[in-house]
Motif scaffolding. Sequence first.
Motif, mmCIF file in Angstrom:
data_model
loop_
_atom_site.group_PDB
_atom_site.id
_atom_site.type_symbol
_atom_site.label_atom_id
_atom_site.label_comp_id
_atom_site.label_asym_id
_atom_site.label_seq_id
_atom_site.Cartn_x
_atom_site.Cartn_y
_atom_site.Cartn_z
ATOM 1 N N ASP A 23 0.851 -1.376 0.099
ATOM 2 C CA ASP A 23 -0.067 0.116 -0.030
ATOM 3 C C ASP A 23 0.809 1.216 -0.100
ATOM 4 N N ALA A 24 2.129 1.082 0.284
ATOM 5 C CA ALA A 24 3.047 2.394 0.443
ATOM 6 C C ALA A 24 4.092 2.135 -0.340
ATOM 7 N N ALA A 27 7.588 1.617 1.217
ATOM 8 C CA ALA A 27 8.152 2.836 1.984
ATOM 9 C C ALA A 27 8.749 2.248 3.218
ATOM 10 N N LYS A 59 6.116 -3.549 -8.714
ATOM 11 C CA LYS A 59 6.059 -2.055 -9.004
ATOM 12 C C LYS A 59 7.087 -1.063 -8.334
ATOM 13 N N ALA A 63 9.971 2.790 -2.469
ATOM 14 C CA ALA A 63 9.789 4.227 -2.974
ATOM 15 C C ALA A 63 10.329 5.203 -1.959
ATOM 16 N N GLY A 64 11.417 4.612 -1.150
ATOM 17 C CA GLY A 64 12.137 5.770 -0.255
ATOM 18 C C GLY A 64 11.704 5.402 1.509
ATOM 19 N N ALA A 65 12.209 6.202 2.107
ATOM 20 C CA ALA A 65 11.825 6.297 3.475
ATOM 21 C C ALA A 65 10.566 6.602 3.585
ATOM 22 N N ASP A 66 9.821 6.339 4.562
ATOM 23 C CA ASP A 66 8.526 6.712 4.809
ATOM 24 C C ASP A 66 8.113 8.036 5.259
ATOM 25 N N ILE A 67 7.614 8.731 4.242
ATOM 26 C CA ILE A 67 7.373 10.394 4.339
ATOM 27 C C ILE A 67 6.464 10.837 5.485
ATOM 28 N N PHE A 84 18.621 5.881 10.729
ATOM 29 C CA PHE A 84 19.120 5.229 9.381
ATOM 30 C C PHE A 84 20.393 4.798 9.488
ATOM 31 N N GLY A 109 15.754 6.172 0.039
ATOM 32 C CA GLY A 109 16.298 5.174 0.753
ATOM 33 C C GLY A 109 16.129 3.717 0.039
ATOM 34 N N LEU A 135 11.697 17.305 -1.222
ATOM 35 C CA LEU A 135 11.092 17.245 0.172
ATOM 36 C C LEU A 135 11.807 18.208 1.009
ATOM 37 N N GLY A 140 20.410 10.688 2.721
ATOM 38 C CA GLY A 140 20.919 10.361 4.071
ATOM 39 C C GLY A 140 21.486 8.850 4.263
HETATM 40 C C1 HXC Z 1 5.420 7.041 2.213
HETATM 41 C C2 HXC Z 1 4.658 6.508 0.350
HETATM 42 C C3 HXC Z 1 5.843 6.933 -0.187
HETATM 43 C C4 HXC Z 1 7.012 7.372 0.657
HETATM 44 C C5 HXC Z 1 4.748 6.140 -1.927
HETATM 45 N N1 HXC Z 1 3.771 6.192 -0.935
HETATM 46 N N2 HXC Z 1 6.067 6.611 -1.688
HETATM 47 N N3 HXC Z 1 4.411 6.822 1.498
HETATM 48 N N4 HXC Z 1 6.576 7.367 1.922
HETATM 49 N N5 HXC Z 1 8.247 7.381 0.184
HETATM 50 C C6 HXC Z 1 2.487 6.054 -0.688
HETATM 51 C C7 HXC Z 1 1.688 7.211 -1.575
HETATM 52 O O1 HXC Z 1 1.482 8.009 -0.552
HETATM 53 C C8 HXC Z 1 0.354 6.328 -1.777
HETATM 54 O O2 HXC Z 1 -0.411 6.027 -0.524
HETATM 55 C C9 HXC Z 1 0.860 4.944 -2.351
HETATM 56 O O3 HXC Z 1 2.224 4.577 -1.635
HETATM 57 C C10 HXC Z 1 1.015 5.069 -3.704
HETATM 58 O O4 HXC Z 1 1.869 5.904 -4.348
HETATM 59 P P1 HXC Z 1 1.261 7.085 -5.324
HETATM 60 O O5 HXC Z 1 2.103 8.097 -5.044
HETATM 61 O O6 HXC Z 1 -0.059 7.204 -5.314
HETATM 62 O O7 HXC Z 1 1.786 6.257 -6.617
HETATM 63 P P2 HXC Z 1 2.372 6.756 -7.920
HETATM 64 O O8 HXC Z 1 1.260 7.858 -8.343
HETATM 65 O O9 HXC Z 1 2.392 5.628 -8.852
HETATM 66 O O10 HXC Z 1 3.599 7.619 -7.886
HETATM 67 C C11 HXC Z 1 4.604 6.643 -7.470
HETATM 68 C C12 HXC Z 1 5.973 7.421 -7.074
HETATM 69 C C13 HXC Z 1 5.389 8.406 -5.899
HETATM 70 C C14 HXC Z 1 6.581 8.372 -7.987
HETATM 71 C C15 HXC Z 1 6.851 6.495 -6.411
HETATM 72 O O11 HXC Z 1 4.664 7.680 -4.779
HETATM 73 C C16 HXC Z 1 6.579 8.996 -5.010
HETATM 74 O O12 HXC Z 1 6.842 9.967 -5.792
HETATM 75 N N6 HXC Z 1 6.782 8.728 -4.069
HETATM 76 C C17 HXC Z 1 7.627 9.447 -3.041
HETATM 77 C C18 HXC Z 1 9.259 9.125 -3.450
HETATM 78 C C19 HXC Z 1 10.245 9.716 -2.832
HETATM 79 O O13 HXC Z 1 10.087 11.280 -2.730
HETATM 80 N N7 HXC Z 1 11.173 9.111 -2.135
HETATM 81 C C20 HXC Z 1 12.031 9.572 -1.415
HETATM 82 C C21 HXC Z 1 11.730 9.906 0.124
HETATM 83 S S1 HXC Z 1 12.845 10.473 1.195
HETATM 84 P P3 HXC Z 1 -1.797 6.436 -0.536
HETATM 85 O O14 HXC Z 1 -2.336 5.977 0.829
HETATM 86 O O15 HXC Z 1 -1.975 7.997 -0.869
HETATM 87 O O16 HXC Z 1 -2.628 5.639 -1.659
HETATM 88 C C22 HXC Z 1 13.882 9.338 1.553
HETATM 89 C C23 HXC Z 1 14.951 9.604 2.467
HETATM 90 C C24 HXC Z 1 15.976 8.914 2.637
HETATM 91 O O17 HXC Z 1 13.880 8.300 1.090
HETATM 92 C C25 HXC Z 1 17.147 9.225 3.513
HETATM 93 C C26 HXC Z 1 17.682 8.468 4.288
HETATM 94 C C27 HXC Z 1 18.366 8.965 5.516
#
Ligand code: HXC
Length: 258
Positions: A23-24, A27, A59, A63-67, A84, A109, A135, A140
């Motif tokens: 679902d996420a 993440a 799929k 998609a990264g750390a849980d935002i 982390f 992540g 963001l 990190g």
């Molecule tokens: C929490 C996430 C998530 C994330 C996706 N979801 N990525 N939840 N954290 N990183 C959730 C969405 O909120 C959504 O939940 C569901 O997963 C499906 O995602 P959609 O966005 O609806 O899907 P889609 O339109 O296909 O887009 C896919 C995507 C997009 C391009 C991957 O989800 C996206 O840009 N995600 C964030 C990617 C990101 O910024 N990653 C870096 C995170 S920061 P709902 O409940 O709405 O259905 C990081 C820092 C690491 O990683 C640093 C370490 C120290």
Amino acid sequence: MAYETINVEVQDHVSLIKLNRPDALNALNSVLLQELSKALEEADANDKVRCIVLTGSEKAFAAGADIKEMSEMSFVDVFSTNLFAEINDRFDSVRKPVIAAVSGYALGGGCEIAMMCDFIIASETAKFGQPEINLGVIAGMGGSQRLTRFVGKSKSMDMNLTGRFMGAEEAERAGLVSRVVPAKKLIDEAMGAAQKIAEKSSLSAAAVKEAVNRSYELPLSEGMLFERRVFHSMFATEDQKEGMAAFLEKREAQFRDK
Ligand code: HXC
């Protein structure tokens, strides 16, 4: 052991760890990171396991750390818990080879966890990225460090500054991934590679990991010395005698990890 956010199965000496928060898009929340760390520790300690494959869904690898989880955190929260750091230390300490099998999104992540593995096999649908700049933060867990070593400064700056995604073909060209296969064949390809590694002496496999990883830390002359000394030390093993005897006798080697 039963997990909430990952699945683990052992098939023919290979531990297949699958991230499972569909679902996420897998993440990386704190539960998942703790469970992944535990699963890696268990696989490394399990005598039946000789290689580890880490994967996600078709799929998303992750998609990264849980935002959502991170959005509420303060500096004191992330600094005091050293957010982390533990998962990075866990990957550093695993002695068995770990292959990342990446399909779909490997972002932030997710990309960084894939880079913590020993090598990456990607499906044609894989998309790698460090979009943390979108963001208001930066990578990190290695996105500015490991990615730069993999693909060089220019491409790493491009990825980290623009937040754009890199497809599988570009990732292979840039040296981030070792092979690209059709999505349907990804797990078979990764498991096949893992089985091949599982047939080797685990002593040699662990030595390969140590030597290649030192190349990231040492100047060339020191790295060459380290490699040569490890090579010399392999002559103390029964597996070296067996491997060379098997070649000369035109038969398959029977390694015993001794
Ligand atoms: C929490 C996430 C998530 C994330 C996706 N979801 N990525 N939840 N954290 N990183 C959730 C969405 O909120 C959504 O939940 C569901 O997963 C499906 O995602 P959609 O966005 O609806 O899907 P889609 O339109 O296909 O887009 C896919 C995507 C997009 C391009 C991957 O989800 C996206 O840009 N995600 C964030 C990617 C990101 O910024 N990653 C870096 C995170 S920061 P709902 O409940 O709405 O259905 C990081 C820092 C690491 O990683 C640093 C370490 C120290």
